[in-house]
Design a protein around this motif. Structure first.
Motif, short mmCIF file in Angstrom:
data_model
loop_
_atom_site.label_atom_id
_atom_site.label_comp_id
_atom_site.label_asym_id
_atom_site.label_seq_id
_atom_site.Cartn_x
_atom_site.Cartn_y
_atom_site.Cartn_z
N GLU A 310 52.15 6.15 37.20
CA GLU A 310 53.53 5.72 37.38
C GLU A 310 54.23 6.45 38.52
N MET A 311 53.62 7.53 39.01
CA MET A 311 54.20 8.19 40.19
C MET A 311 54.13 7.30 41.43
N ILE A 312 53.27 6.27 41.39
CA ILE A 312 53.20 5.33 42.52
C ILE A 312 54.48 4.50 42.58
N ALA A 313 54.83 3.89 41.45
CA ALA A 313 56.05 3.08 41.40
C ALA A 313 57.30 3.92 41.65
N ALA A 314 57.23 5.20 41.28
CA ALA A 314 58.38 6.09 41.49
C ALA A 314 58.53 6.51 42.95
N GLY A 315 57.53 6.19 43.77
CA GLY A 315 57.61 6.55 45.17
C GLY A 315 57.19 7.98 45.46
N PHE A 316 56.38 8.56 44.57
CA PHE A 316 55.94 9.95 44.74
C PHE A 316 54.47 10.03 45.13
N ALA A 317 53.74 8.95 44.92
CA ALA A 317 52.32 8.87 45.30
C ALA A 317 52.07 7.52 45.94
N LYS A 318 51.15 7.46 46.90
CA LYS A 318 50.96 6.21 47.64
C LYS A 318 49.96 5.27 46.97
N ASP A 319 49.01 5.82 46.20
CA ASP A 319 48.04 4.97 45.53
C ASP A 319 47.41 5.76 44.38
N GLY A 320 46.42 5.15 43.70
CA GLY A 320 45.82 5.80 42.54
C GLY A 320 45.13 7.10 42.88
N ARG A 321 44.44 7.15 44.00
CA ARG A 321 43.77 8.39 44.41
C ARG A 321 44.78 9.49 44.67
N ASP A 322 45.86 9.14 45.33
CA ASP A 322 46.90 10.12 45.63
C ASP A 322 47.57 10.60 44.34
N ALA A 323 47.80 9.67 43.42
CA ALA A 323 48.42 10.04 42.14
C ALA A 323 47.51 10.98 41.35
N ALA A 324 46.19 10.71 41.35
CA ALA A 324 45.26 11.60 40.66
C ALA A 324 45.27 12.99 41.30
N ARG A 325 45.29 13.03 42.62
CA ARG A 325 45.33 14.32 43.32
C ARG A 325 46.59 15.11 42.97
N ILE A 326 47.74 14.43 43.04
CA ILE A 326 49.01 15.11 42.79
C ILE A 326 49.06 15.64 41.35
N ALA A 327 48.72 14.77 40.39
CA ALA A 327 48.80 15.17 38.99
C ALA A 327 47.85 16.31 38.68
N PHE A 328 46.62 16.23 39.17
CA PHE A 328 45.65 17.27 38.86
C PHE A 328 46.04 18.61 39.47
N LEU A 329 46.44 18.59 40.73
CA LEU A 329 46.82 19.84 41.38
C LEU A 329 48.11 20.41 40.80
N ALA A 330 48.95 19.55 40.23
CA ALA A 330 50.19 20.03 39.61
C ALA A 330 49.94 20.70 38.27
N GLY A 331 48.80 20.39 37.62
CA GLY A 331 48.51 21.05 36.35
C GLY A 331 48.26 20.13 35.17
N VAL A 332 48.15 18.80 35.39
CA VAL A 332 47.80 17.88 34.31
C VAL A 332 46.28 17.93 34.15
N ASP A 333 45.80 18.49 33.05
CA ASP A 333 44.36 18.65 32.84
C ASP A 333 43.67 17.34 32.48
N MET A 334 44.35 16.49 31.72
CA MET A 334 43.71 15.29 31.18
C MET A 334 44.59 14.07 31.44
N ALA A 335 43.99 13.00 31.94
CA ALA A 335 44.72 11.76 32.20
C ALA A 335 44.62 10.84 31.00
N MET A 336 45.75 10.25 30.62
CA MET A 336 45.77 9.32 29.49
C MET A 336 45.93 7.89 29.99
N GLN A 337 44.93 7.08 29.75
CA GLN A 337 44.95 5.63 29.86
C GLN A 337 44.86 5.09 31.29
N SER A 338 45.25 5.84 32.28
CA SER A 338 45.22 5.32 33.65
C SER A 338 43.80 5.22 34.21
#
Length: 761
Positions: A310-338
């Motif tokens: 959902e960070m893509i729609a929020a304008g914080f990530a450009k695509d799924g790969r970018d969203a995964a990078r941002i979330a993981f480096l920020a400290g989200v250990d586990m992704a739910m459902q995406s």
């Protein structure tokens, strides 16, 4: 007693899977904590994993085999069905699933993984067990009205007992968000508007779910959510941004999370909202600097449902790969459902964007949690269809549901002592919630069934008999019913007393159910006005998941009960209070405003330079045109069937030494003819400080049982630490000076009041 060994039951359930597990690399490396330190064993297992298998351990999806309610709440979006999900699990592309269909589903998935996967790492089964599993308890904000954290611990224990028997290892609860805007639908999931109450219930619920040992077969791992400040969403609109000061964040919203982590919660969930422009799923200050470095949290962080994507729609990530990078480096250990981690983490590691070390660290946290849950000792420890049935909806569990229900009910008003009702009264139960197996359990119930819950009419009939009860719906929840008002008026005219069962449906409260106008819907108000016009005594029985702005005939009724959504034993619990088998003891954990436009409203608001006067209105003061800056029914309010008087405040020397304590006390007397339980509340106000302080802050409370005519002295001990606030440097501080103090029955009641001084060191 719990069984923590690989049992004959487990072997039979797993069939050949147990034999395969016994000789697996994971079993050999992670046999038991008492034979080797956990981290070296986990690291050895990580060393055998491919990048894809590591990403799989950080990927959690909704169960493909779920149930009707679970599918509605969290529809699987990956496709392929149950067979494909088993194949993904066997291939190492899943760490587990959530909101699945009980022990049999878990057995099939775990058996396949134990028999056929390469490393045979057990799956983790999770679920939204919010206010009960099969036995349903009051919605959390209702249970908070009990002001009894131990009750919350006990109901969480039963939820864990039932849920663990169905194969669930991990619950997405407690939700500890402070809720100060009643337009927000998720108010029902938390403990209300007060920081102290929020802290106490957060800790109690964590301890209830995790028990004495998180590995026990009657325990589940807790997940403190939503981190952080989700309850401060702008306009009370779900998923909206949050824009608050660092001081408010630290002083109001963060303490309940910290209490849950300090109580030992094994996991945390990132929140949907952004804080000051940064989505929580991409906020390294929140998830690393604060949570890890300052609070020393050692568990793992899971994202909320597609929260990274959902960070893509929020304008914080450009695509799924970018969203995964941002979330993981920020400290989200586990992704739910995406599924973004499974899709992109291996590539992000291979191209050097994410380090192997960081990936291994998150995998280590997840494997350590599985180890702590006992899954490496027995992957089937919580999977037992016979145990699932035996533990479901027992007499003891249902008795606790009834107890929790009646302790959660709040009596707002009781003019002329209309309550308790006589058992020989002719009762008309009128309204859309008068009868029927609907809207009893409340929002966010995945496994409970309204068909098994007790409705209001059934509860009342159990007391007075069938012949003395007439039921008329009168209207729908949000639409009129043809001929409904006429039939309701006729029923009211033939009765001695009317129970007006109105309020919100399950679908009007909970996630994604924000309301702009928190009132009883218009068709029900028309019904209330018509029934009131008959002149019959009316007792309003409110069903609600948030505070409501009461108007017209509902506000003016001689008696009003707040009954929330009480769960499995709703009707019996309400009848216990209506007919005096139990004297109401609940108190409001959220303030009921005069009007919706006051929201967000909370009792501990700041003073202003132009406070509204206590007497006649004056121009240019801190007030709305139509109402004062106050609540119709404030936080902490609630009546009993006794008559309680406060007197004789005692402040000792009137001085609190810097390194000492001050004992304060008051006398409370039940001058009525019925026994009662009074919630005695202690509030303070710092008169002058370097940071302006709220008009009142709750610092302690005590429940006391009072027989008719009985007086008790209620004592509290104050220390300097209870007076702390967040200072200009964003650190806890406290300053010598004068403090107002109230020992009172609510946040707006005077009770008895005085002043004390905190002395300098």
């Amino acid at each position: 007693m719990t069984d923590q060994r690989i049992t004959r039951r487990g072997a039979l359930i797993g069939a050949g899977a147990i034999a395969a597990w016994a000789t697996s690399p994971a079993r050999a490396l992670l046999a038991a904590a008492d034979r080797a330190p956990v981290q070296p064993a986990v690291d050895a297992l990580i060393g055998r994993m491919t990048l894809e298998e590591k990403a799989g351990q950080l990927t959690l999806n909704a169960a493909a085999w779920s149930g009707g309610v679970a599918t509605q709440l969290n529809p699987p979006s990956q496709g392929g069905g149950f067979d494909q999900q088993i194949a993904d699990a066997v291939a190492g592309r899943l760490t587990g699933v959530f909101n699945g269909n009980g022990a049999e589903m878990a057995r099939r998935m775990q058996a396949a993984v134990m028999k056929s996967s390469r490393l045979k790492i057990p799956l983790l089964f999770a679920a939204d067990v919010i206010h009960g599993h099969r036995t349903i308890f009051p919605v959390p904000v209702g249970e908070a009205a009990s002001f009894d954290p131990d009750l919350a611990r006990r109901t969480a224990r039963v939820a864990a007992l039932e849920g663990a028997a169905a194969g669930i290892d991990w619950t997405f609860f407690p939700m500890v968000d402070i809720a100060r805007d009643q337009r927000w639908g998720r108010t029902m999931e938390g403990a209300g508007e007060d920081v102290l109450l929020g802290q106490m219930f957060a800790a109690a619920r964590v301890r209830g779910f995790q028990g004495d040992s998180i590995a026990a077969t009657d325990s589940m791992m807790a997940c403190v959510k939503h981190f952080a400040a989700y309850g401060a969403a702008e306009s009370g609109l779900d998923y909206n941004p949050v824009d608050i000061s660092d001081r408010t964040l630290r002083e109001v919203y963060l303490p309940p999370y910290k209490a849950g982590f300090d109580a030992g919660a094994g996991s945390a969930m990132a929140s949907f909202n952004e804080i000051n422009g940064i989505p929580s799923h991409g906020n390294p200050w929140l998830l690393k600097t604060l949570l890890r470095d300052q609070w020393h949290f050692e568990g793992f962080v899971v994202g909320d449902y597609t929260g990274d994507e959902e960070m893509i729609a929020a304008g914080f990530a450009k695509d799924g790969r970018d969203a995964a990078r941002i979330a993981f480096l920020a400290g989200v250990d586990m992704a739910m459902q995406s599924n973004l981690y499974m899709l992109h983490l291996p590539g992000l590691v291979r191209d050097g964007t994410v380090s192997q070390e960081l990936l291994d660290r998150s995998v280590r946290r997840v494997l350590a949690a599985k180890h702590q849950l006992g899954l490496f000792d027995d992957p089937f420890r919580r999977i037992d269809p016979r145990r699932e049935k035996a533990r479901s909806r027992t007499r003891t569990s249902l008795a606790l549901s009834r107890e929790a229900g009646r302790k959660s009910i709040v009596l707002l008003k009781n003019e002329g002592d209309i309550l308790p009702l006589r058992r020989d009264a002719r009762v008309a139960i009128i309204g859309p919630f008068a009868s029927g197996q609907h809207d009893l359990n409340g929002p966010w119930v995945v496994y409970g069934d309204n068909v098994q819950a007790v409705d209001l009419a059934t509860g009342v009939r159990a007391v007075v008999g069938n012949g003395r009860v007439t039921v008329a719906p009168g209207s729908g929840v949000e639409e009129p019913l043809a001929g409904g008002i006429e039939a309701a008026v006729a029923a009211a005219q033939a009765a001695d007393v009317v129970l007006l069962a109105i309020g919100e449906s399950e679908g009007m409260s909970g996630e994604a159910q924000s309301r702009t106008d928190i009132v009883v819907p218009a068709p029900q108000m028309a019904l209330a006005e018509a029934v009131a016009a008959t002149g019959k005594p009316v007792v309003v029985v409110l069903k609600n998941g948030r505070a409501l702005a009461l108007q017209g005939a509902v506000r003016d009724a001689p008696a009003v009960l707040v009954t929330w959504f009480l769960g499995s034993e709703s009707g019996h619990a309400i009848a216990d209070v209506l007919f005096g088998a139990y004297s109401p003891s609940g108190r409001l954990p959220i303030s009921f405003p005069y009007e919706s436009g006051q929201e967000p409203y909370h009792y501990d608001h700041k003073p202003t330079g132009r406070p509204a006067p206590a007497g006649p209105r004056e121009p240019y003061k801190n007030q709305w045109r139509t109402v004062l800056n106050a609540a119709l029914y404030p936080f902490g309010h609630g009546l009993t069937y006794g008559k309680v008087r406060y007197a004789d405040l005692r402040l000792g020397t009137g001085s609190l030494p810097w390194a000492g304590s001050l004992e304060v006390a008051a006398s409370v007397t039940n001058t009525g003819t019925r026994a009662c339980e009074e919630l005695v509340q202690l509030y303070i106000h710092d008169r002058v400080a370097s940071i302006t302080r709220p008009v009142r802050e709750l610092k302690a409370f005590r429940k006391v049982a009072l027989a008719p005519g009985e007086t008790q002295s209620v004592r509290f001990t104050l220390t300097r630490e209870q007076l702390q606030f967040i200072g200009s440097d964003l650190q806890p501080t406290v300053e010598p000076g004068d403090f107002d103090l109230w020992i009172a029955p609510s946040a707006q009641a005077e009770g008895v009041t005085g002043r004390f001084q905190l002395l300098a060191a």
